[in-house]
Design an enzyme around this catalytic site. Structure first.
Site, PDB file in Angstrom:
ATOM      1  N   TYR A  28     -14.233 -11.046 -45.007  1.00  0.00           N
ATOM      2  CA  TYR A  28     -14.755 -10.376 -46.202  1.00  0.00           C
ATOM      3  C   TYR A  28     -15.919 -11.183 -46.755  1.00  0.00           C
ATOM      4  O   TYR A  28     -15.870 -12.423 -46.754  1.00  0.00           O
ATOM      5  CB  TYR A  28     -13.675 -10.254 -47.283  1.00  0.00           C
ATOM      6  CG  TYR A  28     -13.148  -8.842 -47.381  1.00  0.00           C
ATOM      7  CD1 TYR A  28     -14.003  -7.794 -47.701  1.00  0.00           C
ATOM      8  CD2 TYR A  28     -11.803  -8.556 -47.136  1.00  0.00           C
ATOM      9  CE1 TYR A  28     -13.542  -6.497 -47.766  1.00  0.00           C
ATOM     10  CE2 TYR A  28     -11.345  -7.254 -47.203  1.00  0.00           C
ATOM     11  CZ  TYR A  28     -12.219  -6.224 -47.518  1.00  0.00           C
ATOM     12  OH  TYR A  28     -11.779  -4.938 -47.586  1.00  0.00           O
ATOM     13  N   THR A  59     -31.189   4.010 -40.242  1.00  0.00           N
ATOM     14  CA  THR A  59     -30.027   3.580 -39.474  1.00  0.00           C
ATOM     15  C   THR A  59     -30.559   2.617 -38.429  1.00  0.00           C
ATOM     16  O   THR A  59     -31.769   2.531 -38.196  1.00  0.00           O
ATOM     17  CB  THR A  59     -29.315   4.758 -38.787  1.00  0.00           C
ATOM     18  OG1 THR A  59     -30.285   5.511 -38.065  1.00  0.00           O
ATOM     19  CG2 THR A  59     -28.616   5.653 -39.789  1.00  0.00           C
ATOM     20  N   LYS A  72     -30.391   4.498 -33.772  1.00  0.00           N
ATOM     21  CA  LYS A  72     -31.069   5.625 -33.117  1.00  0.00           C
ATOM     22  C   LYS A  72     -32.195   5.061 -32.237  1.00  0.00           C
ATOM     23  O   LYS A  72     -31.917   4.302 -31.329  1.00  0.00           O
ATOM     24  CB  LYS A  72     -31.562   6.612 -34.173  1.00  0.00           C
ATOM     25  CG  LYS A  72     -30.400   7.230 -34.980  1.00  0.00           C
ATOM     26  CD  LYS A  72     -30.879   8.304 -35.904  1.00  0.00           C
ATOM     27  CE  LYS A  72     -29.726   9.006 -36.596  1.00  0.00           C
ATOM     28  NZ  LYS A  72     -29.398   8.422 -37.909  1.00  0.00           N
ATOM     29  N   ARG A 124     -24.350   0.696 -34.649  1.00  0.00           N
ATOM     30  CA  ARG A 124     -24.235   1.789 -35.619  1.00  0.00           C
ATOM     31  C   ARG A 124     -24.226   1.192 -37.024  1.00  0.00           C
ATOM     32  O   ARG A 124     -23.307   0.445 -37.368  1.00  0.00           O
ATOM     33  CB  ARG A 124     -22.935   2.531 -35.341  1.00  0.00           C
ATOM     34  CG  ARG A 124     -22.723   3.792 -36.090  1.00  0.00           C
ATOM     35  CD  ARG A 124     -21.711   4.642 -35.363  1.00  0.00           C
ATOM     36  NE  ARG A 124     -22.330   5.135 -34.144  1.00  0.00           N
ATOM     37  CZ  ARG A 124     -23.010   6.280 -34.058  1.00  0.00           C
ATOM     38  NH1 ARG A 124     -23.160   7.049 -35.118  1.00  0.00           N
ATOM     39  NH2 ARG A 124     -23.531   6.662 -32.922  1.00  0.00           N
TER      40      ARG A 124
END
Ligand code: DSN
Length: 480
Positions: free
Chosen positions: A66, A272, A275, A281
């Site tokens: 975290y 993003t 792509k 991702r």
């Protein structure tokens, strides 16, 4: 040292054994996914094949950490290595895109866009409010101030490109949160040419006076002049936000420069990373110094804990994109799209806007007597993976659609060149011209069922196999 292919093969073989020792069906599905991807013509414009280095970086213990907060300012102890990762990813992003500031925490494109929207709202609303109330920090605002701000927040306007003209859900589409958190209006394209009409857009902006002007697209096969977009935004006092998710690889690879590079023109740029940029991702926000402090509050404003393993993979992918070879790759993406479009036009297929000058082609399949859904399914039967897409003012709506969107980034990664893409257009036309619409149970015309003539799927699959074998996916990677 063993060569990289044999190291990669050995690493994946061992990893799959470890996975199989707990849930063999997942190991099997993973092997099958690679086999399926290797055996099909992947033409989904938003997909690619990340490198083994990028993929492997995601499978580590950074996944367990975290790290809410920012570099050097975390809400959890023990984040020194995450700090290294996040700082490196941000540095690569700034250097690659020439951006003043980069925020690499967003988990996806919609997260990146939400961070951008809230940052723009916070920046544009808090700054005058703070001045008006004579305070330096949002924490010093009173409850009455906040009540006023909340009313102002709910009254802001956004102007984005409509979905059927090629925009994205998050650009103010009514059912998306972006279409609910703002009063929204949408701009389209010229009904004759399918091209952006900057004069009409400027007129709409003058009338609507948005706080946010969103530029960028998911299915518009042309370049955008971001200098003009900025002029329009400045004239009406709007913030220019560019969503470059689809074409970030073309910006990184210097195919889009000058007025076509959004980074020097926009206040905030989102993307993003998976792509045309060919990373993991995820999402990312680039901003000017002016907007950096509000973007930096993405967590806790919109996000929770960052995905540290994905930020690490972003750093690796961005380092790859800074290599000269990436510029060659990006140029090939655009050259291949042109060849694909020319192949279709020579075979008398209809393209929205009559062609392309980016990484995608939007084929209007109504001239084949099909809906997008029928065309997508018939192509899949023949091993050609595409996605159906609306065309401007689509008579078949967003579910059945009248178009097929085709992109070149993935097959370009495999090594396809202009000649292969011309052959791909021929195979697609062969499938579509041998597909006929089916009928409903009541005997009427169906928008979903179809019949592909006997033998066509096999013929196209074997022609594709030749192309695919000559351009292998992950050459040298052997799982058995
Ligand atoms: N789903 C992506 C695309 O295919 O364009 C964008 O979110």
């Amino acid at each position: 040292m063993a060569d990289l292919n044999s190291l990669t093969s050995s690493a994946y073989r061992h990893a799959l054994e470890v996975i199989a020792s707990v849930e063999p069906r997942i190991a099997d599905a993973t092997r099958q996914e690679l086999a399926d991807q290797r055996a099909s013509l992947k033409l989904i414009a938003s997909e690619n094949y990340a490198s083994p280095a990028v993929l492997m970086t995601m499978g580590t213990w950074f996944s367990d950490k975290y790290a809410e907060g920012t570099v050097g300012h975390r809400f959890y102890a023990g984040c020194q290595n995450v700090d290294t990762v996040e700082a490196l990813a941000a540095e690569h992003a700034r250097e690659l895109f020439g951006a003043e500031y980069a925020y690499v925490q967003p988990h996806s494109g919609i997260d990146a866009n939400l961070v951008a929207f809230w940052s723009i709202l916070a920046h544009r609303i808090e700054s005058p409010a703070l001045a008006e109330h004579g305070v330096r920090n949002v924490n010093d605002l009173t409850e009455a101030d906040w009540e006023k701000l909340r009313r102002e927040l709910g009254n802001q306007r956004l102007l984005g490109m409509s979905l059927d003209a090629g925009g994205h859900l998050t650009h103010g589409f009514r059912p998306n949160i972006s279409g609910k958190m703002f009063h929204q209006q949408q701009y389209g394209t010229d009904p004759e040419t399918g091209l952006l009409d900057y004069d009409a857009l400027a007129a709409k902006a003058r009338e609507f006076k948005p706080l946010v002007l969103v530029a960028g697209y998911s299915a518009y096969p042309r370049r955008v002049n971001f200098a003009k977009m900025r002029e329009i935004a400045d004239e009406v006092g709007a913030t220019l936000m560019v969503d470059m998710a689809h074409f970030a690889g073309l910006v990184a690879g210097k195919v889009f420069t000058g007025d076509e590079d959004p980074v020097p023109h926009a206040h905030v740029v989102t993307t993003t990373t998976h792509k045309s940029l060919r990373g993991p991702r995820g999402g990312m926000v680039l901003a000017t110094e002016e907007f950096a402090p509000s973007v930096d509050r993405g967590c806790p404003m919109v996000l929770g804990g960052p995905l540290s393993h994905v930020m690490a993979a972003k750093a690796v992918a961005l380092a790859e994109a800074r290599q000269p070879a990436f510029q060659t790759y990006a140029q090939q993406i655009a050259d291949n799209a042109k060849s694909l479009a020319e192949g279709f036009l020579r075979r008398e297929a209809n393209l929205v806007t009559g062609g392309t000058d980016n990484h995608l082609v939007l084929l209007d399949v109504t001239s084949f007597g099909l809906t997008g859904r029928q065309a997508e399914s018939a192509l899949l039967d023949a091993g050609v993976v595409t996605n159906r897409n609306s065309v401007p003012a689509d008579p078949n709506g967003a579910w059945y659609t009248s178009g097929i969107r085709l992109g070149t980034p993935a097959l370009t990664t495999r090594g396809f060149g202009a000649a292969e893409f011309d052959r791909v257009s021929e195979l697609i036309v062969e499938v579509l011209s041998n597909t006929t619409p089916g009928t409903t149970k009541a005997g009427g015309p169906s928008k979903a069922s179809y019949r592909l003539a006997d033998g066509v799927a096999d013929r196209v699959r074997s022609a594709s196999a030749e192309l695919l074998e000559k351009n292998p996916l992950y050459p040298g990677l052997e799982l058995a």
